[in-house]
Scaffold this motif. Structure first.
Motif, mmCIF file in Angstrom:
data_model
loop_
_atom_site.group_PDB
_atom_site.id
_atom_site.type_symbol
_atom_site.label_atom_id
_atom_site.label_comp_id
_atom_site.label_asym_id
_atom_site.label_seq_id
_atom_site.Cartn_x
_atom_site.Cartn_y
_atom_site.Cartn_z
ATOM 1 N N LEU A 1 -13.289 -7.412 -19.891
ATOM 2 C CA LEU A 1 -12.681 -8.712 -20.159
ATOM 3 C C LEU A 1 -13.231 -9.310 -21.460
ATOM 4 C CD1 LEU A 1 -12.800 -10.314 -16.590
ATOM 5 C CD2 LEU A 1 -10.893 -9.116 -17.689
ATOM 6 N N PRO A 2 -12.555 -10.335 -22.000
ATOM 7 C CA PRO A 2 -13.050 -10.994 -23.208
ATOM 8 C C PRO A 2 -14.443 -11.578 -22.996
ATOM 9 C CG PRO A 2 -10.801 -11.680 -22.712
ATOM 10 C CD PRO A 2 -11.283 -10.915 -21.533
ATOM 11 N N GLY A 3 -15.160 -11.790 -24.093
ATOM 12 C CA GLY A 3 -16.493 -12.358 -24.024
ATOM 13 C C GLY A 3 -16.484 -13.813 -23.586
ATOM 14 N N ALA A 4 -17.670 -14.286 -23.195
ATOM 15 C CA ALA A 4 -17.800 -15.621 -22.616
ATOM 16 C C ALA A 4 -17.480 -16.737 -23.604
ATOM 17 C CB ALA A 4 -19.213 -15.804 -22.071
ATOM 18 N N ALA A 5 -17.454 -16.449 -24.905
ATOM 19 C CA ALA A 5 -17.187 -17.493 -25.896
ATOM 20 C C ALA A 5 -15.704 -17.805 -26.069
ATOM 21 C CB ALA A 5 -17.770 -17.092 -27.245
ATOM 22 N N SER A 6 -14.821 -17.005 -25.501
ATOM 23 C CA SER A 6 -13.392 -17.110 -25.802
ATOM 24 C C SER A 6 -12.634 -17.963 -24.799
ATOM 25 C CB SER A 6 -12.768 -15.714 -25.848
ATOM 26 O OG SER A 6 -12.751 -15.147 -24.551
ATOM 27 N N MET A 7 -11.535 -18.553 -25.265
ATOM 28 C CA MET A 7 -10.646 -19.281 -24.381
ATOM 29 C C MET A 7 -9.993 -18.346 -23.369
ATOM 30 S SD MET A 7 -9.246 -22.113 -23.374
ATOM 31 C CE MET A 7 -9.606 -23.320 -24.649
ATOM 32 N N GLY A 8 -9.732 -17.094 -23.774
ATOM 33 C CA GLY A 8 -9.168 -16.125 -22.832
ATOM 34 C C GLY A 8 -10.046 -15.947 -21.620
ATOM 35 N N ARG A 9 -11.349 -15.811 -21.840
ATOM 36 C CA ARG A 9 -12.266 -15.658 -20.710
ATOM 37 C C ARG A 9 -12.326 -16.927 -19.861
ATOM 38 N NH1 ARG A 9 -16.292 -12.207 -19.308
ATOM 39 N NH2 ARG A 9 -17.053 -12.787 -17.242
ATOM 40 N N ALA A 10 -12.297 -18.082 -20.500
ATOM 41 C CA ALA A 10 -12.311 -19.340 -19.757
ATOM 42 C C ALA A 10 -11.098 -19.448 -18.848
ATOM 43 C CB ALA A 10 -12.360 -20.520 -20.725
#
Length: 305
Positions: free
Chosen positions: A284-293
């Motif tokens: 999954l995308p990293g924790a800094a991204s809106m995608g992960r949020a």
């Protein structure tokens, strides 16, 4: 300045910890050297940081002008503890500009480790650095551009026209079906196994909500009937603003993938996503991204815990 938080979701690059002091940009001496000047160096998406013992990263504010006699432009990023913070985008590595001990790190990879007071400084430094790298000549006549207004305006040396920093609006959406499954996809340009939510740029003359519906239809052939805004995030790689949405597709869930754009896509229940992550079938995308949020928002907690 008070911290401003979005309506629902926040990411490491969302928080505001500095005063940009935009009204001071018109001062012709605002970029001059002085005891109250501090410099933040960036290079092509990386920014100078220093690390605490606990792994937290902070903006590295240098006291000496890091340009080494070159004519790299300065940008007033704002004020911090009474100091003027000036951004400096340095070019490719060189003995003259690379100070020993300066630690330049790719912002998109480390944003989740930044202290919240430094996130907006780092994001502004990277974004303005990209802009000054790409905007060197007038797009109308090709003449040299001259920096003004604390580095936030570039004026044509021939015809006087002004150029301002550009931000590209992009929507990113967590699409759910009638069973509350989440749609994840792998872009054709992503590494094998890397999945995220759908995203795309807003087109001229288009509302944000219509952009969500259009992108979902184009990329996977699904009709969404409801969208809900949940927050925004600067993504200065090089100049995007990510606008996050929840979206619901209660109708047909049959996927038709856009050729040469979407390599794979599938619906996940929470248990299916947890199992796929445990088996290391997907990332999954990293924790800094809106995608992960957005993924964590649907999952109910961090999807990898």
């Amino acid at each position: 300045m008070a911290k401003i938080r979005g309506p629902h979701l926040n990411t490491p690059l969302t928080l505001l910890g500095s005063d940009r002091d935009a009204l001071l940009r018109s001062d012709p001496e605002i970029l001059s050297p002085g005891e109250d000047a501090r410099y933040l160096v960036s290079r092509a998406g990386a920014v100078a940081l220093h690390e605490d013992e606990d792994g937290t990263l902070h903006a590295l504010l240098e006291t000496a002008d890091p340009r080494g006699g070159t004519r790299q432009p300065l940008v007033l990023l704002g004020r911090r503890d009474g100091y003027r913070v000036l951004g400096v985008e340095v070019p490719e590595p060189s003995a003259e500009l690379d100070a020993p001990g300066r630690d330049l790190r790719d912002l998109r990879r480390v944003a989740d480790r930044l202290h919240e007071h430094d996130a907006d400084l780092a994001a502004a430094a990277v974004a303005m650095g990209f802009w000054h790298r790409s905007m060197r000549h007038c797009p109308l006549c090709g003449a040299t551009l001259v920096a003004e207004m604390g580095g936030w305006v570039l004026r044509c040396s021939e015809d006087g026209t002004e150029q301002f920093p550009r931000t590209d609006a992009a929507v990113i959406m967590a699409v759910r079906d009638g069973q509350d499954r989440l749609l994840l996809a792998r872009n054709a340009h992503f590494p094998s196994g890397f999945y995220s939510v759908l995203a795309g740029f807003v087109e001229p003359g288009e509302s944000l909500e219509n952009a969500v519906a259009r992108e979902v239809d184009e990329e996977v052939g699904i009709d969404v009937e409801e969208v809900e805004y949940v927050g925004s995030q600067p993504w200065p790689f090089p100049r995007s603003l990510m606008l996050g949405y929840r979206a619901w597709a209660p109708g047909s869930t049959e996927l038709t993938l856009q050729d040469e754009e979407i390599a794979e896509a599938r619906w996940f229940t929470r248990d299916e996503l947890a199992a796929a992550l445990e088996a290391e079938e997907i990332a999954l995308p990293g924790a800094a991204s809106m995608g992960r949020a957005l993924i964590d928002d649907w999952y109910g907690r961090s999807a990898e815990r």
